[in-house]
Write an enzyme that holds these catalytic residues in place. Structure first.
Site, PDB file in Angstrom:
ATOM      1  N   GLY A 209       1.288  -0.930  -0.040  1.00 30.83           N
ATOM      2  CA  GLY A 209      -0.614   0.516   0.372  1.00 30.83           C
ATOM      3  C   GLY A 209       0.808   0.983  -0.150  1.00 30.83           C
ATOM      4  CG  ASN A 210      -0.292   4.404  -1.390  1.00 27.31           C
ATOM      5  OD1 ASN A 210      -1.283   5.535  -0.746  1.00 27.31           O
ATOM      6  ND2 ASN A 210      -0.688   4.161  -2.281  1.00 27.31           N
TER       7      ASN A 210
END
Length: 396
Positions: A209-210
């Site tokens: 993810g981020n």
């Protein structure tokens, strides 16, 4: 602007109830039709007769007693259908809690629950009560329901201390009321906003993810809603915003699928989601366990589809907005994105700068358009960024 508007004024049991008299008086001066509704506690501070004299209508104080011989015995429904705007002033912690949790045990709470018209809530109470986590949580719930909460001001309070919790002055209150009836320039527009960071599955418990919180996209969606647009929010963020059609997704592929379904019927796409550039080629069915004989674990990745480029390539008359979150060479990278993605506008920001980017409430945007000089906006809240963007869109 307020002439012949049906405005229900709900007065609850706070010391600021006496200030509601001036509000009713001003509404009548501006030729609104005003119906005052009072809780039992409010009647301890101001008598119904005073409000009835100013509003030129009997005050509703009971859910079971008809106001006139011709009235039926369901005044809360009759009032709800009559109302163009409901204002709760002052709004105590008690009524805020009832509204947030769907409780209905008196004429005020039942009428508000039945009312589908816009609502304005004006909290006024002791500072410590206002700051209580339960009250703050309830206020946030009201906001997610699409109810506008007007923040109290700081000043001298009834108990003799100075702090936040004071009812705003009359001009501020009247401005908020009038704003409800101002033309909504995005009425008739269909807007799609994407928000949050995608999550690409590695195994049942892990993902790539981020750091995107989705705050910028959520602000874009809320302001578009407030301006009258029909808004669809496609997001990875767990949220429930009143008046917005929400589609929850996790991966880039899911986001792409929903965008391709909804984009043909939209007028504006705001692509604020932070889409992962890569995803694992293989996804494990079970949790991947550590191996004592191997200190290195390799995941093979493949590119995700370029969602903005793919969707924008199919546009006809849609207005497409992309975001460029960069850590270096902001303008060069944003210009490249503008040229390659078929977007009408790129909103670029340097996420390495303090106060801008992910997981903060502020942002510093540079707006890029084809054949025009970049326009740099100062550091401001993400809500103000959203307001400035929609103002740009409407006056471009």
């Amino acid at each position: 602007m307020l002439k012949d508007k049906h405005i229900a004024v709900y007065v609850t049991g706070g010391i600021a109830a006496y200030k509601s008299l001036n509000i009713v008086r001003e509404l009548i001066k501006q030729e609104a039709q005003v119906q005052v509704v009072m809780t039992a506690a409010a009647q301890k501070f101001v008598t119904p007769l005073t409000f009835a004299t100013l509003s030129q209508r009997p005050v509703i104080t009971d859910n079971f007693t008809p106001q006139t011989s011709s009235d039926d015995f369901i005044p809360h429904i009759k009032l709800a259908l009559w109302t163009d705007l409901a204002i709760v002033v002052p709004a105590t912690a008690n009524i805020i809690g009832k509204m947030a949790n769907g409780l209905a045990d008196d004429i005020v709470s039942t009428s508000l629950l039945a009312t589908t018209a816009p609502k304005l809530v004006f909290p006024a109470m002791n500072t410590d009560m206002l700051d209580n986590p339960a009250v703050q949580r309830n206020l946030e719930t009201l906001k997610t329901m699409g109810i506008r909460v007007i923040e109290p001001t700081t000043g001298f309070l009834a108990e003799g201390m100075t702090g936040k919790g004071r009812l705003p002055e009359l001009p501020v209150i009247m401005e908020a009321i009038k704003k409800v009836f101002q033309p909504k320039p995005l009425v008739g527009k269909n807007v799609i906003v994407t928000a949050g960071g995608t999550k690409e599955t590695i195994d049942p418990v892990r993902f790539i993810g981020n750091r995107s919180s989705g705050k910028m996209g959520l602000a874009m969606a809320k302001i578009a809603r407030d301006l009258g647009a029909e808004v669809t929010l496609i997001t990875t963020v767990a949220t429930n915003l009143g008046g917005i059609n929400i589609i929850h997704v996790q991966t880039a592929d899911e986001l792409m699928t929903h965008l391709q379904d909804t984009f043909p019927d939209t007028d504006v796409l705001v692509m604020a989601a932070a889409v992962a550039d890569f995803k694992p080629i293989n996804v494990a069915d079970q949790k991947i366990k550590k191996n004592a004989d191997n200190d290195v674990f390799t995941i093979k990745l493949t590119k995700n589809p370029d969602i903005l480029k793919t969707v924008a390539a199919t546009k006809k008359n849609q207005f497409v907005v992309g975001f460029a979150a960069e850590t270096q060479n902001l303008l060069a990278n944003a210009e490249k994105k503008l040229a390659s993605k078929n977007a009408d506008v790129i909103l670029a920001n340097n996420v390495s700068q303090m106060g801008a980017g992910f997981n903060v409430d502020t942002n510093r945007i540079t707006l890029l358009q084809k054949n025009k000089q970049p326009e740099t906006w100062p550091l401001m809240s993400k809500v103000d960024v959203a307001k400035k963007f929609w103002d740009f869109y409407l006056h471009r």
